[in-house]
Every structure is written in structure tokens, then in C-alpha cells.
Design an enzyme around this catalytic site. Structure first.
Site, PDB file in Angstrom:
ATOM      1  N   CYS A 117      43.466  33.523  35.179  1.00  0.00           N
ATOM      2  CA  CYS A 117      42.369  33.485  36.137  1.00  0.00           C
ATOM      3  C   CYS A 117      41.428  34.664  35.922  1.00  0.00           C
ATOM      4  O   CYS A 117      40.202  34.515  35.978  1.00  0.00           O
ATOM      5  CB  CYS A 117      42.921  33.490  37.566  1.00  0.00           C
ATOM      6  SG  CYS A 117      41.657  33.355  38.849  1.00  0.00           S
ATOM      7  N   CYS A 214      48.735  30.794  43.794  1.00  0.00           N
ATOM      8  CA  CYS A 214      47.863  30.356  44.882  1.00  0.00           C
ATOM      9  C   CYS A 214      47.689  28.844  44.927  1.00  0.00           C
ATOM     10  O   CYS A 214      47.484  28.282  46.004  1.00  0.00           O
ATOM     11  CB  CYS A 214      46.503  31.039  44.764  1.00  0.00           C
ATOM     12  SG  CYS A 214      45.488  30.502  43.368  1.00  0.00           S
TER      13      CYS A 214
END
Length: 386
Positions: A117, A214
Site C-alpha cells: 500500500c 484493513c
């Protein structure tokens, strides 16, 4: 104008830096944005919407991509007094992070989605868009330090707070990205950040840190992978190939795993068994004694350098997983392959993870582990008269 260590040099014409602050909705990114604004820079806050259906991501305070998080980020921006926007990067996040995560597990590797990410979203998609819009730098709440060199250029270093240091997941940043990055929290401890947030009147001062992955709403990684990859019955074998049990998908295991093997009977020597190898081709999981996890050397690919590329043979320390300890190593760059020899064996290292090289506190660079060299073990069995 006040400033903080590692802030980019202000433009020579005296104008303020235009800074885009990535605000996740947590306390760290909120204080980082506040510090950048207090330093006199022209700061704009942005929250990244990373799911086309935010309610499918983790709710409460455990994630960083939820509706609640976007609202917390907006409230923090209001208190700081900066403009705030939400950018939709859901499709890019799905392609570069979620799909990559699933594909890596399907190939028998163990990926780090937070590192991916940072590389693909926060310091590629976000930074590229920020520069295109005329911003000078992107500011985040990562715990790491940027050191300005006397002759120009910048180095990435570990944070002062070793317990919160995030330089490992930032090891994918190159020199150009570092030139446009701000990490205002690198010289501060987490406790100090929470106290500062309270003084600033930020409601997220006591908000718990995010944990786990997440985009896996319930924290069940194996269930998430089963949904995307389906079930595929395969064998669990010992180091000699003797079948010990069955599984419903090799992707549900990681190198070094001890619990949840469902083998049934104990090992002949009475000691625990660990996952030593995962073969997606044969859908086989191999287990064995702890010493079978000892990695002596590794090969890594796709190196990324935080400054000048390493040349020849060098002595470094290496971090091999997000919260792992540093180990002394000798590293040699051979074309696009990085060969690393460990001074002492390290356990639980798997292809797909990142190896990050350090010179003292300085981050030299990062590469993706493609293969490991480990101790050879054989299955241990009790003799009839034992």
C-alpha cells in the site's frame, strides 16, 4: 516560519510549501498534518477512500479505511483549520493491493499488504496525483525520519521511538519519492503524540491504533482467501513426505505457523511441528521441527533503493519482517537479484516478504524475498524399542 526535522527545503522564492497531508482518521496522521500546518506550510488534508463499499471494511477503530475513519479525519482537519477532501482510490487499491495479496498467497508466498500500500498507493498514486496538482510534498503519520544531507539529497532513517518505527514498510521509497515526503513524527514517541493531540483538541487523541489487515473486515485471513480462491484439498506431510493429514487450501498456511495445523497425532519426538514449506503446484504443506525454519541465506528480487543503489559486496543489518529484529548480513547485488548471507540463522522467513537493509539507522533499500536457503531436516520417528 517554524519547521521540523526532515521537512523539505522551502522554495528559494520564499513561498510556503504546498503540502498534501494523507489523513487516515487516526491520531498519528492528524498530528502530522497539524505540525505541517503549524510549521507555516499551506496544508490540505485528504482521506483515501479505498473501498467501493466502505462498510465492507473493518468497522470501529481497528482499521484505517472505514466511513468512521473518514469522518474522524474530516473533524481533525476542521480543528486544524485546513481544507479537506476525500479521494476515491478504491479501484487502484483493489488492483495493486488486494488482488496482489490474493495472487501472492495463491503462489505460496507471504505478502505484506501494508508495504504494498505504501509503495503503490500512498507514495505512487497519491504522490503522483499530488505533484500533478502542484503540491510540493506529501505528509504522512509514519514513524520514520528524513535526514537532509549537507551536499543535497535526503536519507531515510529509523524513528526515535523504536517500538513504533515504520521504516521497514517505507523501505520501498526511492530517492525521488523521499524528496517529496514529510514524516513529522519521526523524532517523537507515541505517548508524546497522544498528549499533543489532546492539547490541540483533536478528538482522535485516545483512538486505538489500527491493527491487522484493513480490507479483511472480520480479521479472518483464511476465510477471506477461501472466499477468493475456493477450497482445494491437499496433503500435509512431514519432511520425508509421509502424509500426516489434509488441508482445504495451502493458501491458508504461512511459513513458521504452529497452531491450527490439525495434524491429529503428536510428533514422534513429542516436540511441536511448524510449517516449513508450501507448494502451490502440488497443493502440499510440509511440516517439521523448529530448526527446519532456520534461514541461512536468501535471494531477493526487484530491489528498490532509498538513495544510491548498493554496489558490490557490503555489510549491513537486515530486517526480515515488519516487527522483526535486525540481523547482521553480507549482501551482494547481482544484476536485479540481491543475495543475502545471514551471520546467524533467522526463523520464519518466507518468500514474498521483504528484506530491508540498514546501515546503522539509515535505510539502504528493500527487495522482495524470492527464495531462502534453510537447514536440511528429516522427519524424526521413534524406534520400536525407544
Amino acid at each position: 516560519m517554524t519547521d521540523f526535522p526532515g521537512a523539505p527545503t522551502a522554495p528559494s522564492d520564499g513561498r510556503r510549501l504546498r503540502v498534501l497531508a494523507a489523513m487516515s482518521g487516526g491520531v498519528d496522521s492528524a498530528v502530522a498534518a497539524a505540525r505541517a500546518a503549524e510549521a507555516g506550510h499551506e496544508v490540505t488534508g485528504v482521506h483515501l477512500a479505498l473501498s467501493s463499499n466502505p462498510q465492507s471494511f473493518r468497522t470501529g477503530a481497528r482499521g484505517c479505511c472505514t466511513i468512521e475513519d473518514s469522518r474522524d479525519a474530516r473533524r481533525a482537519a476542521d480543528v486544524i483549520g485546513i481544507p479537506f477532501y476525500v479521494w476515491d482510490l478504491a479501484e487502484r487499491f483493489r488492483e495493486d493491493v488486494i488482488d496482489d495479496f490474493v495472487a501472492e498467497y495463491a503462489a505460496g508466498r507471504t505478502p505484506n499488504p501494508c508495504l504494498r500500500c505504501n509503495e503503490k498507493i500512498k507514495f505512487a498514486a497519491l504522490l503522483d496525483r499530488a505533484l500533478a496538482l502542484g503540491f510540493d510534498a506529501v505528509c504522512t503519520g509514519h514513524y520514520a525520519r528524513i535526514v537532509e544531507l549537507p551536499g543535497g539529497g535526503r536519507e531515510l532513517h529509523r524513528a526515535v521511538d523504536a517500538a513504533k518505527d515504520q521504516s521497514y514498510v517505507l523501505g520501498v521509497l526511492d530517492a525521488d519519492q523521499l524528496a517529496h515526503s514529510l514524516f513529522p513524527l519521526g523524532d517523537t514517541t507515541k505517548d508524546e503524540i497522544r498528549r499533543e493531540a489532546e492539547r490541540r483538541g483533536l478528538a482522535v487523541a485516545k483512538k486505538p491504533d489500527s491493527h491487522d489487515i484493513c480490507f479483511i473486515a472480520d480479521g479472518d485471513t483464511q476465510g477471506f482467501l477461501a472466499k477468493h480462491l475456493g477450497t482445494a484439498t491437499g496433503d500435509i506431510v512431514d519432511a520425508d513426505g509421509t502424509k500426516l493429514g489434509e488441508h482445504e487450501g495451502a493458501y491458508g498456511f504461512t511459513i513458521g505457523q504452529r497452531k491450527g495445523l490439525r495434524i491429529g497425532r503428536p510428533a514422534a519426538d513429542g516436540k511441536p511441528r511448524y510449517v516449513l514449506d508450501i507448494s502451490p503446484v502440488t497443493n502440499t504443506v510440509t511440516v517439521g521441527p523448529a530448526e527446519g525454519l532456520d534461514v541461512l541465506a536468501l535471494t531477493a528480487i526487484a530491489p528498490r533503493w532509498c538513495g544510491a543503489p548498493a554496489e558490490g559486496e557490503g555489510r549491513y543489518t537486515a530486517q526480515l519482517r515488519a516487527h522483526g529484529e535486525e540481523v547482521p548480513v553480507t549482501a551482494v547485488l547481482d544484476g536485479e537479484e540481491l543475495r543475502v548471507q545471514l551471520d546467524t540463522p533467522a526463523r520464519g522467513i518466507a518468500p514474498g516478504q521483504a528484506v530491508v537493509l540498514y546501515d546503522g539507522t539509515r535505510v539502504v533499500g528493500s527487495a522482495t524475498i524470492s527464495a531462502t536457503e534453510r537447514r536440511t531436516v528429516t522427519a524424526r520417528r521413534l524406534t520400536p524399542d525407544a
